[in-house]
Design a protein around this motif. Sequence first.
Motif, PDB file in Angstrom:
ATOM      1  N   ILE A 279       0.818  -1.210   0.000  1.00 56.81           N
ATOM      2  CA  ILE A 279       0.000   0.000   0.000  1.00 56.81           C
ATOM      3  C   ILE A 279       0.858   1.269   0.000  1.00 56.81           C
ATOM      4  N   GLN A 280       2.144   1.148   0.249  1.00 58.65           N
ATOM      5  CA  GLN A 280       3.022   2.318   0.271  1.00 58.65           C
ATOM      6  C   GLN A 280       3.417   2.709  -1.149  1.00 58.65           C
ATOM      7  N   LYS A 281       3.629   4.003  -1.334  1.00 59.83           N
ATOM      8  CA  LYS A 281       4.009   4.514  -2.648  1.00 59.83           C
ATOM      9  C   LYS A 281       5.521   4.577  -2.828  1.00 59.83           C
ATOM     10  N   ALA A 282       6.240   4.786  -1.770  1.00 57.86           N
ATOM     11  CA  ALA A 282       7.695   4.912  -1.858  1.00 57.86           C
ATOM     12  C   ALA A 282       8.321   4.192  -0.675  1.00 57.86           C
ATOM     13  N   GLY A 283       9.495   3.604  -0.947  1.00 54.24           N
ATOM     14  CA  GLY A 283      10.207   2.893   0.093  1.00 54.24           C
ATOM     15  C   GLY A 283      11.214   3.778   0.800  1.00 54.24           C
ATOM     16  N   PRO A 284      11.864   3.267   1.814  1.00 59.27           N
ATOM     17  CA  PRO A 284      12.836   4.063   2.562  1.00 59.27           C
ATOM     18  C   PRO A 284      14.151   4.220   1.802  1.00 59.27           C
ATOM     19  N   VAL A 285      14.925   5.198   2.198  1.00 54.18           N
ATOM     20  CA  VAL A 285      16.272   5.420   1.657  1.00 54.18           C
ATOM     21  C   VAL A 285      17.257   4.775   2.640  1.00 54.18           C
ATOM     22  N   LEU A 286      18.010   3.764   2.162  1.00 56.95           N
ATOM     23  CA  LEU A 286      18.886   2.985   3.025  1.00 56.95           C
ATOM     24  C   LEU A 286      20.290   2.926   2.450  1.00 56.95           C
ATOM     25  N   MET A 287      21.245   2.552   3.298  1.00 60.01           N
ATOM     26  CA  MET A 287      22.647   2.418   2.897  1.00 60.01           C
ATOM     27  C   MET A 287      22.990   0.932   2.835  1.00 60.01           C
TER      28      MET A 287
END
Length: 624
Positions: A279-287
């Motif tokens: 249901i989310q439109k964008a995922g997290p920014v990860l390293m």
Amino acid sequence: MPPFLNTLIRRLARPSVYVYVTVLLMVLGWIVGQSVSERAGMTQLSAMTLERLELYSNTLDAELARHADLPGLLATDPQVQALVQSPQDIKLRAQISRTLARINVRAGAMQIFIAAPDGQVLASSDGAQSTQSPPPPRLREALNAGRPHFFAADERAASLAYYLLHPLQSEGGAAATLVVKVSLAPLEATWVDLGLRSEGERLLVVDAQGVVIMSSVPRWRYFLLGRGSGAARDSERAALRASGRYPADAGFEDMGIPAEALESPGDMPLVRMPPLEAIQKAGPVLMPQERPLVPLGLRLIALSDPSGVRRQARYAGWGGAAFGAFAGVLGLYLASRRRALRQLSQAQAQLQQAHAQLERLVDARTAQLRSTNEELKHQIGQRVKAEDELVQAGKLAVLGQMSAGISHEVNQPLTAMRALARNGLLLLEAGRHATVAENLTAIDAMVERLGLITRQLKTFARKAEQQEGAPVTLLTSIENALLLVGHRLREDVVTLKLDVPPALRVLCDGNRLEQVLVNLFGNAIDAMHGEPQRLLTVGAAASDDGRVRVVVDDTGRGMSENLLPRLFEPFFTTKPAGEGLGLGLVISSKIIHDFGGTLHAQRNNGGGMRFEFDLPALQDSSDV
């Protein structure tokens, strides 16, 4: 002083100039504080992630190694060897399936089964229904390639399974393969729980095809690691679906992690990941950071969340801005009073002291983590030595059980020697030198007897090393073993019948063979305790196939038919508590298997038990 210099000093002394300088210092402090703190935090986050990657990899290795020895141990089971020779015996297959089911429950594996070279399941811990179902799609590929293990998706459990393979040899070559199926769902569930609680780190396990096979985020399972589009990417997805390695409904979506992001870990790149939920439109920014698992052909990737670092960097930026404001106000303050200089010096000294203390704390924590890592390596080394220590413990347990009788054996010659020595002194005073010489001869014979007993005890207790077979006179090994249990034969009035040709020689390790014989003789004496007839029969004969068969019979109580299949299970014993560990026959069976033979047990027709094993015979005396 020149006029223009006076004018400049007066302008700099105006409050409005100090306001502009203060604002400029605040902006510079924000930029410097935020950038320095963010870079330092990212570096520290990268180092901590690498340390945790090492811990996760060790955990995964330990989970897979926990069942590594199980296929080899099961391969030595006489029933499994019998199935290799008669794979179409329906009754035997059902019996082995029940045995595999019991072992599977104890071992904690997902499934244990035996597969023919064509992939047909001969026996399984899941019962007859599993033997009629098709084998895993990758099993035939692994059998043809001779792989000792492989990973494959388990559609029934919707998780990854790890398969351990052990070939079962027959006289004509490879006849079947014993497969232990281990589920990695519990470990993956632990990672999922860790990801839900921490929300700061995600874990991925990627195979050689670049497919995510394990993940702390369930939605990311069976994603492709890199980025791509077009016909080449569609062809790659089609090939993966046809390989049989993954579920049929796997989507193989792009993970979005470029290869260069993992090839240059020092750059600490940030990557936009797919959404955690549909249901989310964008995922997290990860390293992303990775650690290869070379023996398994996998890559372990940790995705760290830099939001905490950025939050701290913003705090540091505000601190830098505050420092800039402080510097601007301090400049105005220094212009009026010299005392501010001394206060600033004291503040700098305190800051340096705090920095040094922080460095010491970091060094202490790093040393503690290194010590913990060394301890983990030491524990892994101790596990490798466990099997050898178990064999040695069996020897020492036998010696402990025989200690009372051996003490009696040694005490009698010592008492006689003391009496003869005192008598010799009296005879010397009487001048009876001939009788003194007879006493000394008797003492010498007793010392030789004591030396024989102690030498045999020393040889038996010595920790044997794994070595190639050497020529051993079978009768000598049997006599050495009887020397250790001789006192028990006399105490229980056991009649010994020995039928072993003196010239019969075998190829094995004599010390380990004596350990097997002592275990079998001791069990036979225990079984005949209190029986009206106590006869121990030891026989050996060479056969036409170049083997020597050794038979140990007793007239004891015997064992019921329903307990015979469990006779070689670890820690199974019919003796009272405190009189046996249930390891003697297990260790003996393992030693005979290492010699290339098999240890069998059956009931005698006239009562009692018969234990029989075979050894390679020495064909020619010139081979010595």
